[in-house]
Design a protein around this motif. Structure first.
Motif, mmCIF file in Angstrom:
data_model
loop_
_atom_site.group_PDB
_atom_site.id
_atom_site.type_symbol
_atom_site.label_atom_id
_atom_site.label_comp_id
_atom_site.label_asym_id
_atom_site.label_seq_id
_atom_site.Cartn_x
_atom_site.Cartn_y
_atom_site.Cartn_z
ATOM 1 N N MET A 218 0.902 -1.179 -0.082
ATOM 2 C CA MET A 218 -0.131 0.032 0.036
ATOM 3 C C MET A 218 0.972 1.386 -0.177
ATOM 4 S SD MET A 218 -3.222 0.940 2.380
ATOM 5 C CE MET A 218 -4.157 -0.611 2.026
ATOM 6 N N GLY A 219 0.444 2.219 -0.612
ATOM 7 C CA GLY A 219 1.380 3.372 -0.889
ATOM 8 C C GLY A 219 0.387 4.708 -0.768
ATOM 9 N N TRP A 220 1.248 5.788 -0.538
ATOM 10 C CA TRP A 220 0.487 7.078 -0.492
ATOM 11 C C TRP A 220 1.163 7.879 -1.414
ATOM 12 C CZ3 TRP A 220 -3.539 8.505 2.319
ATOM 13 C CH2 TRP A 220 -3.947 7.422 3.366
ATOM 14 N N PHE A 221 0.479 8.467 -2.065
ATOM 15 C CA PHE A 221 0.715 9.540 -3.167
ATOM 16 C C PHE A 221 0.092 10.944 -2.958
ATOM 17 C CE2 PHE A 221 3.033 6.945 -6.622
ATOM 18 C CZ PHE A 221 2.561 5.905 -5.990
ATOM 19 N N ALA B 84 5.068 7.481 0.302
ATOM 20 C CA ALA B 84 5.542 6.626 0.865
ATOM 21 C C ALA B 84 4.732 5.066 0.874
ATOM 22 C CB ALA B 84 5.452 6.730 2.604
ATOM 23 N N ALA B 85 5.140 4.009 0.998
ATOM 24 C CA ALA B 85 4.802 2.769 0.856
ATOM 25 C C ALA B 85 5.311 1.684 1.668
ATOM 26 C CB ALA B 85 5.183 2.347 -0.680
ATOM 27 N N ILE B 86 4.334 0.781 1.869
ATOM 28 C CA ILE B 86 4.744 -0.381 3.004
ATOM 29 C C ILE B 86 4.285 -1.900 2.160
ATOM 30 C CG2 ILE B 86 2.355 -0.251 4.146
ATOM 31 C CD1 ILE B 86 4.070 -0.870 6.791
ATOM 32 N N ARG B 87 5.089 -2.652 2.348
ATOM 33 C CA ARG B 87 4.709 -3.996 1.851
ATOM 34 C C ARG B 87 4.367 -4.813 2.899
ATOM 35 N NH1 ARG B 87 10.024 -6.381 -0.953
ATOM 36 N NH2 ARG B 87 8.289 -7.461 -2.161
ATOM 37 N N TYR C 128 -3.405 10.402 -1.766
ATOM 38 C CA TYR C 128 -4.233 9.199 -2.440
ATOM 39 C C TYR C 128 -3.556 8.061 -1.579
ATOM 40 C CZ TYR C 128 -6.480 12.495 -5.702
ATOM 41 O OH TYR C 128 -6.986 13.451 -6.304
ATOM 42 N N CYS C 129 -4.206 7.034 -1.082
ATOM 43 C CA CYS C 129 -3.535 5.651 -1.005
ATOM 44 C C CYS C 129 -4.089 4.742 -2.167
ATOM 45 C CB CYS C 129 -4.281 5.170 0.288
ATOM 46 S SG CYS C 129 -5.942 4.918 0.439
ATOM 47 N N ALA C 130 -3.040 3.915 -2.471
ATOM 48 C CA ALA C 130 -3.151 2.926 -3.585
ATOM 49 C C ALA C 130 -2.523 1.795 -3.069
ATOM 50 C CB ALA C 130 -2.180 3.646 -4.447
ATOM 51 N N ALA C 131 -2.929 0.743 -3.601
ATOM 52 C CA ALA C 131 -2.633 -0.689 -3.154
ATOM 53 C C ALA C 131 -2.435 -1.631 -4.606
ATOM 54 C CB ALA C 131 -3.719 -1.084 -2.560
ATOM 55 N N ASP C 132 -1.787 -2.610 -4.513
ATOM 56 C CA ASP C 132 -1.499 -3.797 -5.480
ATOM 57 C C ASP C 132 -1.223 -5.074 -4.784
ATOM 58 O OD1 ASP C 132 -1.583 -3.748 -8.523
ATOM 59 O OD2 ASP C 132 0.076 -5.200 -7.755
ATOM 60 N N ASN C 133 -1.735 -6.048 -5.445
ATOM 61 C CA ASN C 133 -1.600 -7.398 -4.893
ATOM 62 C C ASN C 133 -0.174 -7.910 -5.499
ATOM 63 O OD1 ASN C 133 -4.619 -7.247 -4.812
ATOM 64 N ND2 ASN C 133 -3.810 -8.389 -3.031
ATOM 65 N N ALA C 134 0.473 -7.197 -6.274
ATOM 66 C CA ALA C 134 1.554 -7.995 -6.967
ATOM 67 C C ALA C 134 2.760 -7.083 -7.029
ATOM 68 C CB ALA C 134 1.245 -8.427 -8.262
ATOM 69 N N MET C 135 3.124 -6.443 -5.954
ATOM 70 C CA MET C 135 3.963 -5.133 -6.044
ATOM 71 C C MET C 135 5.531 -5.763 -5.964
ATOM 72 S SD MET C 135 4.440 -2.066 -6.378
ATOM 73 C CE MET C 135 2.990 -1.499 -6.250
ATOM 74 N N LEU D 49 9.456 -4.911 -5.239
ATOM 75 C CA LEU D 49 10.361 -3.859 -4.490
ATOM 76 C C LEU D 49 10.556 -2.760 -5.333
ATOM 77 C CD1 LEU D 49 11.495 -3.005 -2.003
ATOM 78 C CD2 LEU D 49 13.675 -4.432 -2.528
ATOM 79 N N SER D 50 11.166 -2.949 -6.614
ATOM 80 C CA SER D 50 11.592 -1.831 -7.313
ATOM 81 C C SER D 50 10.542 -0.754 -7.903
ATOM 82 C CB SER D 50 12.295 -2.400 -8.546
ATOM 83 O OG SER D 50 11.501 -3.164 -9.271
ATOM 84 N N SER D 51 9.286 -1.314 -7.739
ATOM 85 C CA SER D 51 8.017 -0.469 -8.316
ATOM 86 C C SER D 51 7.402 0.261 -7.158
ATOM 87 C CB SER D 51 7.109 -1.494 -8.847
ATOM 88 O OG SER D 51 7.815 -1.965 -10.055
ATOM 89 N N VAL D 52 7.766 0.088 -5.899
ATOM 90 C CA VAL D 52 6.844 0.800 -4.968
ATOM 91 C C VAL D 52 6.592 2.137 -5.019
ATOM 92 C CG1 VAL D 52 7.398 -0.980 -3.260
ATOM 93 C CG2 VAL D 52 8.718 0.838 -3.464
ATOM 94 N N GLY D 53 7.512 2.902 -5.408
ATOM 95 C CA GLY D 53 7.346 4.290 -5.796
ATOM 96 C C GLY D 53 6.795 4.807 -7.060
#
Length: 125
Positions: free
Chosen positions: A33-36, A48-51, A94-101, A103-107
């Motif tokens: 989940m990330g914040w933009f 920011a993002a958190i796995r 905005y918060c955002a999420a993905d189920n297949a994140m 590491l190199s793409s979190v931002g």
């Protein structure tokens, strides 16, 4: 996955806010989940993002040392604690999420499939 962001508001410079993003649906796999944020007339930028698995966190340079992202897995909720806010932090978050994140793409904005509705943060000087 549906996301519900909350916690925005008006705060004076130097103050703090905590944003929340509650998810419904699956949060398994390589869920992150990330914040933009998007200021008027500007691009939507990574904050920011958190796995979910392992809890690793990642921050934009503008957020390091002031913002902290965390999660409550049981509640499927991520939080963004923002301290020492300045007028430059004024934006819709905005918060955002993905189920297949990966590491190199979190931002990367386009790496997130699901988006919340945004919550406005206004910092007065």
């Amino acid at each position: 996955v549906q996301l519900q962001a909350s916690g925005g508001g008006l705060v004076q410079a130097g103050g703090s806010l905590r944003l929340s993003c509650a998810a419904s649906g699956r949060t398994d796999g390589s869920y992150a989940m990330g914040w933009f944020r998007q200021a008027p007339g500007k691009e939507r930028d990574f904050v920011a993002a958190i796995r979910w698995r392992g809890g690793s966190t990642h921050y934009a340079d503008s957020a390091k040392g002031r913002f902290t992202i965390s999660r409550d897995s049981a509640k499927k909720t991520a939080y963004l604690q923002m301290n020492n806010l300045g007028p430059e932090d004024t934006a819709v978050y905005y918060c955002a999420a993905d189920n297949a994140m990966i590491l190199s793409s979190v931002g990367i904005r386009s790496a997130y499939k699901y988006w919340g509705q945004g919550t406005l943060v206004t910092v007065s000087s």
